[in-house]
Scaffold this motif. Sequence first.
Motif, PDB file in Angstrom:
ATOM      1  N   SER A 201       0.812  -1.215   0.000  1.00 16.66           N
ATOM      2  CA  SER A 201       0.000   0.000   0.000  1.00 16.66           C
ATOM      3  C   SER A 201       0.846   1.266   0.000  1.00 16.66           C
ATOM      4  O   SER A 201       0.342   2.349  -0.299  1.00 16.66           O
ATOM      5  CB  SER A 201      -0.934   0.026   1.208  1.00 16.66           C
ATOM      6  OG  SER A 201      -0.188   0.102   2.412  1.00 16.66           O
ATOM      7  N   THR A 202       2.133   1.141   0.340  1.00 16.23           N
ATOM      8  CA  THR A 202       2.995   2.335   0.412  1.00 16.23           C
ATOM      9  C   THR A 202       3.835   2.526  -0.843  1.00 16.23           C
ATOM     10  O   THR A 202       4.671   3.437  -0.889  1.00 16.23           O
ATOM     11  CB  THR A 202       3.933   2.246   1.629  1.00 16.23           C
ATOM     12  OG1 THR A 202       4.816   1.124   1.470  1.00 16.23           O
ATOM     13  CG2 THR A 202       3.134   2.076   2.920  1.00 16.23           C
ATOM     14  N   PHE A 203       3.603   1.708  -1.862  1.00 18.09           N
ATOM     15  CA  PHE A 203       4.455   1.768  -3.051  1.00 18.09           C
ATOM     16  C   PHE A 203       4.352   3.112  -3.765  1.00 18.09           C
ATOM     17  O   PHE A 203       3.270   3.651  -3.970  1.00 18.09           O
ATOM     18  CB  PHE A 203       4.065   0.660  -4.032  1.00 18.09           C
ATOM     19  CG  PHE A 203       4.727   0.796  -5.371  1.00 18.09           C
ATOM     20  CD1 PHE A 203       6.065   0.482  -5.531  1.00 18.09           C
ATOM     21  CD2 PHE A 203       4.026   1.251  -6.477  1.00 18.09           C
ATOM     22  CE1 PHE A 203       6.683   0.612  -6.763  1.00 18.09           C
ATOM     23  CE2 PHE A 203       4.631   1.376  -7.708  1.00 18.09           C
ATOM     24  CZ  PHE A 203       5.978   1.056  -7.849  1.00 18.09           C
ATOM     25  N   LYS A 204       5.512   3.639  -4.133  1.00 19.96           N
ATOM     26  CA  LYS A 204       5.593   4.819  -4.989  1.00 19.96           C
ATOM     27  C   LYS A 204       6.753   4.632  -5.951  1.00 19.96           C
ATOM     28  O   LYS A 204       7.767   4.002  -5.616  1.00 19.96           O
ATOM     29  CB  LYS A 204       5.826   6.085  -4.163  1.00 19.96           C
ATOM     30  CG  LYS A 204       4.628   6.522  -3.336  1.00 19.96           C
ATOM     31  CD  LYS A 204       4.920   7.844  -2.627  1.00 19.96           C
ATOM     32  CE  LYS A 204       3.705   8.308  -1.831  1.00 19.96           C
ATOM     33  NZ  LYS A 204       3.977   9.588  -1.119  1.00 19.96           N
ATOM     34  N   LEU A 205       6.616   5.174  -7.142  1.00 19.85           N
ATOM     35  CA  LEU A 205       7.735   5.147  -8.073  1.00 19.85           C
ATOM     36  C   LEU A 205       8.868   6.004  -7.531  1.00 19.85           C
ATOM     37  O   LEU A 205       8.627   7.033  -6.887  1.00 19.85           O
ATOM     38  CB  LEU A 205       7.300   5.674  -9.440  1.00 19.85           C
ATOM     39  CG  LEU A 205       6.301   4.822 -10.222  1.00 19.85           C
ATOM     40  CD1 LEU A 205       5.893   5.538 -11.502  1.00 19.85           C
ATOM     41  CD2 LEU A 205       6.869   3.459 -10.548  1.00 19.85           C
ATOM     42  N   PRO A 206      10.117   5.614  -7.787  1.00 20.85           N
ATOM     43  CA  PRO A 206      11.246   6.428  -7.319  1.00 20.85           C
ATOM     44  C   PRO A 206      11.366   7.724  -8.106  1.00 20.85           C
ATOM     45  O   PRO A 206      10.829   7.851  -9.211  1.00 20.85           O
ATOM     46  CB  PRO A 206      12.455   5.522  -7.559  1.00 20.85           C
ATOM     47  CG  PRO A 206      12.033   4.590  -8.643  1.00 20.85           C
ATOM     48  CD  PRO A 206      10.552   4.386  -8.464  1.00 20.85           C
ATOM     49  N   VAL A 207      12.072   8.679  -7.541  1.00 20.97           N
ATOM     50  CA  VAL A 207      12.316   9.961  -8.201  1.00 20.97           C
ATOM     51  C   VAL A 207      13.797  10.299  -8.104  1.00 20.97           C
ATOM     52  O   VAL A 207      14.517   9.771  -7.261  1.00 20.97           O
ATOM     53  CB  VAL A 207      11.494  11.107  -7.572  1.00 20.97           C
ATOM     54  CG1 VAL A 207      10.006  10.866  -7.754  1.00 20.97           C
ATOM     55  CG2 VAL A 207      11.825  11.275  -6.090  1.00 20.97           C
ATOM     56  N   LYS A 208      14.252  11.181  -8.997  1.00 23.32           N
ATOM     57  CA  LYS A 208      15.612  11.692  -8.934  1.00 23.32           C
ATOM     58  C   LYS A 208      15.609  13.137  -9.429  1.00 23.32           C
ATOM     59  O   LYS A 208      14.798  13.507 -10.277  1.00 23.32           O
ATOM     60  CB  LYS A 208      16.574  10.836  -9.759  1.00 23.32           C
ATOM     61  CG  LYS A 208      16.222  10.678 -11.219  1.00 23.32           C
ATOM     62  CD  LYS A 208      17.163   9.677 -11.900  1.00 23.32           C
ATOM     63  CE  LYS A 208      16.772   9.434 -13.359  1.00 23.32           C
ATOM     64  NZ  LYS A 208      17.608   8.398 -13.996  1.00 23.32           N
ATOM     65  N   PRO A 209      16.490  13.973  -8.901  1.00 28.27           N
ATOM     66  CA  PRO A 209      16.484  15.395  -9.279  1.00 28.27           C
ATOM     67  C   PRO A 209      16.830  15.591 -10.747  1.00 28.27           C
ATOM     68  O   PRO A 209      17.646  14.867 -11.315  1.00 28.27           O
ATOM     69  CB  PRO A 209      17.557  16.020  -8.380  1.00 28.27           C
ATOM     70  CG  PRO A 209      17.978  14.979  -7.432  1.00 28.27           C
ATOM     71  CD  PRO A 209      17.541  13.668  -7.938  1.00 28.27           C
TER      72      PRO A 209
END
Length: 743
Positions: A201-209
Amino acid sequence: MKNTYTAEVNIGFGVSELINNDSNMNKIILIIGCLIATTTAFAQQISTWIWYPGDYEVWLSNNMQNRRTDRGTFFPPFWKMDSHYVLVEFSKEFDLPADEEISIYAEGKYNVKINGKMLPGAPTKVMLQKGKQKINIKVYNQGNVPALYVAGKNVTTDSDWNATYEDKEWIDETGKASDQSGTSYVKAGKWNFNGPTARPSTFKLPVKPQQALSQEKQGKGILVDFGKNTFGFLTLHKLVGTGRLNIYYGESREEALSTKTSETIDLLEIHNQQPQDSTLDLSKAFRFVYLEPEGTVRFDEVSMQYEYLPVADRGFFRSSDNELNKIWDVAKYTMELTTREFFIDGIKRDRWIWSGDAYQSYAMNYYLGFDSESVKRTILALRGKEPTISHINTIMDYTFYWFLSIADYYRYTGDKEFIAGIYPRMKSLMQFCLDRRNSDGLMKGLAGDWVFIDWAEGLSKQGEVSFEQLLLCRSLETMAMCADLVGEPKDNQHYQQEAQQLKDKLFAYYWNDQKKAFAHSRIDGKQTDNVTRYSNMFAIFFNYLNEQQQAGVKANVLLNDQVQQITTPYMRYYELEALCALGEKDYVMKEMKDYWGGMLKLGATTFWEEFNPAKKGAEHYAMYGRDFGKSLCHSWGASPIYLLGKYYLGVQPTAAGYSQYEIKPYLASLAWMQGKIPTPKGEIELYVSKNKIKVKSPVGTGTLKLRSKVVPRVKQGQVKHISGNDYELVLEKGIAYEVDYKY
């Protein structure tokens, strides 16, 4: 990553020899230690979070698809949205070699039964005794998907656990439980949540600057250019002041500066007493961003958090043609942006999962990242839950593409387990389709059905369109294949008969001997005069036509400028595939460079939803009656990846999972090309020039098919002469082949 130890040791000499040599005692210790570590690692199984199959995919797709906004207004999908089962029971039986303690984690309320006995409370640790143990755990969760994670030495959650949303057990008046069960069980679903804290339920796609390329004063505000289309969360650095900040996003400069008609905007109220960095909550697609501050609002600079799905970089293409290389690179980046939690259509406007778009994304994926998990997630999300009350995305042809996608998935992966799991949902959806046929046994758009086919001006959707019958026929053939795979001979026979009957009708009702082509449609029982490309080009690569019919379609339809032209990359993909299948690869290479190269010449950094070279300037951005309605980053624009991999590098499976495959390279106007084609067991590496071919494969048995003006020479294997200038070489896995020939 596999959680095991692997040791490579030399055991070519006896242990007695090692013992007699004191200097080798360390080797004995190393061997024993490695064997113990390896045995222990294999004994310690890997746990993963599990759920009712398809439920997490439905839940996650609901979250993703409801992020769309239209100028700040919430804009949900057009179709029925399903939900997860709120109460799920998971069970499995084990035969334990020793007593074992297990740890239990769940997303939701849960209870535990061991060998039919309910344990008090919601235990997080349970000691199991040696011998046979049956575990039943029920999980309830209204808001998120009921999910379970159990970890022990031998007892671990995986896709071998049973799951059910039913509980048809009952007791009689004496309190005795029934000794028969009507409950239906299926194998649990999973993805890659392999730790107790990695809750689904806490899944999110990763991000990078990601930094902006430039920032310039423009009118009342600031125009920021990130250099290419991108996707993520805007970050405002040292944002301070009181007032309003109006943000206008654009895939083009013109769109960002068009404050009244840009598709996506943010209108923010700012009350910052001290400068602070602020990252916006909702992701957006853009290349340009125009920001107009009001009141005392000001900021230093603008950057973003680029959001992405990590996918292995497996497919590769390079050639002597730099423009073609650029086309491949931009197609790859287009796929990167539209591959998110699921394969979506476009990143700016819809951000939804459309079956027709996804079907093409799967094909490109097989020649790029070969991310099978994303394919399965998307197929499951599109299917949704019972009852079936409409076509997928409400579009008739998109339902049929869903069936075809499963046939392709099996062909490329060989994953029979997924076919077995999805088959009941295939049957119910196919029955929905068959029940909607008219008295002639044909599909016709009914109330609520969207017959799409393509974005084409004046394209008739009336009557019984031949294209829909063609897709249904192929879908029935897919059903027959899958029925055979899962051991359902009666189903197999039924679907084969239905497919053959429909194919007979297809030729009887739609084939026109004078026009040497399929007619577009049939109205009031009569064939219409109109001939379009769609049915005819699909019939080519479905292999429904004999040689004479193929020649007729090629001359009278595909190479006939009087037949309505195709302007979307969506259908251009199929048109060019049909021409490749007919041997027109030189023509297709030129068309590919003209069409996709035409977008590059206009500055495209990703490929578009539609491209018409006759349009000028900002006309290119308009669609759906809106100035900037067109998506400039659309998944179906990336088809050169597939065309170059399958028809120029020439690699494709001929049996499921690349157990058998062929390589039939074609250089066209190129001096050389090289590439990597991903398979379930690694990459096929290929280099082709006009006098040499190098190839190595990690999988199956392949056949290299080549044309040579001289007899090819090879050190490994034996070249077989077929006829004329055609030769073949059998390829075994793990062997590097070099072929000298003359193109």
